[in-house]
Design a protein around this motif. Structure first.
Motif, PDB file in Angstrom:
ATOM      1  N   LEU A 106       3.453   2.060 -13.944  1.00 37.09           N
ATOM      2  CA  LEU A 106       4.780   1.547 -13.634  1.00 37.09           C
ATOM      3  C   LEU A 106       4.833   0.032 -13.812  1.00 37.09           C
ATOM      4  N   ALA A 107       3.831  -0.663 -13.320  1.00 38.63           N
ATOM      5  CA  ALA A 107       3.809  -2.116 -13.425  1.00 38.63           C
ATOM      6  C   ALA A 107       3.781  -2.569 -14.877  1.00 38.63           C
ATOM      7  N   ARG A 108       3.067  -1.848 -15.693  1.00 39.45           N
ATOM      8  CA  ARG A 108       2.985  -2.195 -17.104  1.00 39.45           C
ATOM      9  C   ARG A 108       4.355  -2.089 -17.777  1.00 39.45           C
ATOM     10  N   PRO A 130       0.796  -1.229   0.000  1.00 39.27           N
ATOM     11  CA  PRO A 130       0.000   0.000   0.000  1.00 39.27           C
ATOM     12  C   PRO A 130       0.828   1.279   0.000  1.00 39.27           C
ATOM     13  N   SER A 131       2.110   1.184   0.368  1.00 38.48           N
ATOM     14  CA  SER A 131       2.906   2.406   0.558  1.00 38.48           C
ATOM     15  C   SER A 131       4.224   2.421  -0.210  1.00 38.48           C
ATOM     16  N   VAL A 184       3.801   5.154  -6.245  1.00 32.88           N
ATOM     17  CA  VAL A 184       2.585   4.572  -5.668  1.00 32.88           C
ATOM     18  C   VAL A 184       1.348   5.139  -6.363  1.00 32.88           C
ATOM     19  N   ALA A 185       1.376   6.434  -6.667  1.00 34.88           N
ATOM     20  CA  ALA A 185       0.228   7.071  -7.316  1.00 34.88           C
ATOM     21  C   ALA A 185       0.038   6.595  -8.751  1.00 34.88           C
ATOM     22  N   HIS A 186       1.117   6.134  -9.391  1.00 39.80           N
ATOM     23  CA  HIS A 186       1.040   5.699 -10.785  1.00 39.80           C
ATOM     24  C   HIS A 186       1.474   4.233 -10.915  1.00 39.80           C
ATOM     25  N   VAL A 187       1.081   3.427  -9.935  1.00 39.99           N
ATOM     26  CA  VAL A 187       1.587   2.062  -9.872  1.00 39.99           C
ATOM     27  C   VAL A 187       1.147   1.211 -11.060  1.00 39.99           C
ATOM     28  N   LEU A 232      13.373   5.892 -16.996  1.00 36.26           N
ATOM     29  CA  LEU A 232      12.208   5.726 -16.118  1.00 36.26           C
ATOM     30  C   LEU A 232      12.421   6.405 -14.767  1.00 36.26           C
ATOM     31  N   ALA A 233      13.670   6.428 -14.311  1.00 34.64           N
ATOM     32  CA  ALA A 233      13.955   7.036 -13.004  1.00 34.64           C
ATOM     33  C   ALA A 233      13.761   8.546 -13.035  1.00 34.64           C
ATOM     34  N   ASP A 234      13.800   9.143 -14.238  1.00 35.47           N
ATOM     35  CA  ASP A 234      13.623  10.590 -14.362  1.00 35.47           C
ATOM     36  C   ASP A 234      12.206  10.976 -14.770  1.00 35.47           C
ATOM     37  N   ASP A 235      11.391   9.990 -15.060  1.00 38.48           N
ATOM     38  CA  ASP A 235       9.994  10.252 -15.429  1.00 38.48           C
ATOM     39  C   ASP A 235       9.280  10.864 -14.213  1.00 38.48           C
ATOM     40  N   PRO A 236       8.627  12.012 -14.367  1.00 39.17           N
ATOM     41  CA  PRO A 236       7.955  12.654 -13.216  1.00 39.17           C
ATOM     42  C   PRO A 236       6.942  11.755 -12.526  1.00 39.17           C
ATOM     43  N   ARG A 237       6.393  10.793 -13.239  1.00 39.93           N
ATOM     44  CA  ARG A 237       5.420   9.880 -12.624  1.00 39.93           C
ATOM     45  C   ARG A 237       6.095   8.892 -11.673  1.00 39.93           C
TER      46      ARG A 237
END
Length: 384
Positions: free
Chosen positions: A289-291, A233-234, A283-286, A270-275
């Motif tokens: 990210l998972a995709r 969750p976090s 967590v907000a864009h999980v 990916l590490a520099d992507d604002p999401r």
């Protein structure tokens, strides 16, 4: 092997009236550390887990064998006057008494805490229940039931609306651990004051405490968590992905590890992507990210990713079965097995106590006892 007199709990006599899992697990841990544990069982049936099989090994249920090494078995029927007298004498001589009957059961046999402590003021008396000794005393304390009503299943499962139990009776094990800690604390107090005390541990309270961050999210923030499958969750990414051949866990706990993961996957952008730049962002864009991570991780086997990412400081690993898990522990130089010699000279391969003590390590001196195996010798001692 460390001599019995050098073990940290040498000289501590434990009267074990416990059955099934929580109490026997606690008393086995104490026995491994040197306590003399006398397991009291009904002469006809013994501990319920003696009949809980398959699987079986050495002609006995492996469930029973898993939590009863280093003990002696005393067969007593508490409805029989002579056996009840022996049980009373055992309680009088014991340093510790464990029981996990329904509240009031041992009291009816003259073995409740008030009666026992009146004849043995230094007794450390540990009662394990499902729901405490109050209004919930009559409720049956089965692990599956506690997992359901205690909230664990509400956060465990593949998807919302699909609750599942854990693969072992985890609440029983956690309760046994808490009981053992309570007993050690009470023994320390008794050594300082001469006073024993009554310890009460229940499965429901243990589970609520063991839900840690999920429980604190509710008590502190009023948040009622739900099922997230294998996600956290976090924290993100913190879940199971499908590698080329089998599932792979990635458990990234901070931004530095995430950057290392992206580098190792050949996607440093990916590490520099604002999401995904910070953990709250991830967590907000999980889902997104998972995709992206899933597409990259599917290109190689789980073992290949483990070998490639681990040296970069990325916590990851394949989902092992038990045989693979034991093999991993052994390859890492751990000692997950404990060999105890059976009566015929063969080795009984039990699971080792995980506590490592530099001066007084656990001992593995006795195979789990057969029902009533030591009744004669113990009865003679109690009757003397």
């Amino acid at each position: 092997m460390t001599s019995p007199s050098a073990l940290p709990l040498s000289g501590v006599l434990v009267a074990d009236f416990g059955r099934v899992l929580a109490a026997p697990y606690a008393t086995m841990l104490l026995a491994d550390l040197g306590a003399d544990v006398i397991k009291v069982e009904h002469p006809a049936t013994g501990d319920d887990t003696r009949a809980w099989g398959p699987p079986h090994a050495h002609g006995e249920a492996t469930y029973f064998l898993s939590v009863n090494r280093n003990k002696r078995s005393l067969a007593l029927d508490l409805r029989d006057e002579r056996d009840r007298r022996r049980a009373t004498e055992l309680a009088r001589r014991a340093d510790v008494l464990f029981e996990n009957f329904r509240p009031g059961t041992l009291h009816r046999h003259g073995l409740g805490y008030d009666r026992v402590s009146s004849g043995n003021p230094g007794i450390v008396y540990c009662s394990i229940t499902g729901f405490g000794a109050g209004p919930g005393a009559a409720l049956p304390g089965y692990d599956l039931l506690i997992q359901a009503v205690g909230g664990l299943m509400s956060v465990t499962g593949p998807a919302p609306g699909q609750p599942v139990k854990t693969g072992v009776a985890l609440v029983d094990v956690l309760t046994g651990l808490h009981a053992a800690i309570g007993v050690l604390a009470a023994l320390r107090h008794r050594d300082a004051t001469g006073q024993g005390q009554h310890i009460e541990v229940d499965l429901l309270s243990t589970l609520l405490s063991s839900l840690v961050n999920q429980a604190a999210g509710y008590t502190l923030a009023g948040r009622v968590p739900g099922i997230l499958g294998n996600r956290h969750p976090s924290i993100a990414p913190y879940e199971v992905y499908q590698a080329k051949d089998r599932p792979l866990v990635v458990a990234v706990g901070n931004d530095r590890q995430f950057a290392a993961l992206c580098q190792g996957l050949g996607a440093p952008e990916l590490a520099d992507d604002p999401r995904f730049a910070t953990n709250p962002d991830r967590v907000a864009h999980v889902d997104e990210l998972a995709r992206k991570l899933g597409e990259l991780l599917a290109t190689r086997t789980a073992a290949e990713w483990f070998e490639h990412l681990t040296p970069l400081g990325v916590p990851c690993g394949p989902v092992n079965d038990l045989a693979q898990a034991f093999d991993l522990a052994e390859r890492l130089g751990l000692a997950p097995r404990a060999a105890v010699t059976d009566d015929d000279g063969s080795a009984m391969d039990l699971v080792a106590n995980p506590i490592s003590l530099s001066r007084t390590p656990p001992r593995y001196a006795r195979r789990p006892p057969r029902l009533g195996e030591h009744t004669g010798e113990i009865a003679d001692w109690l009757d003397s």
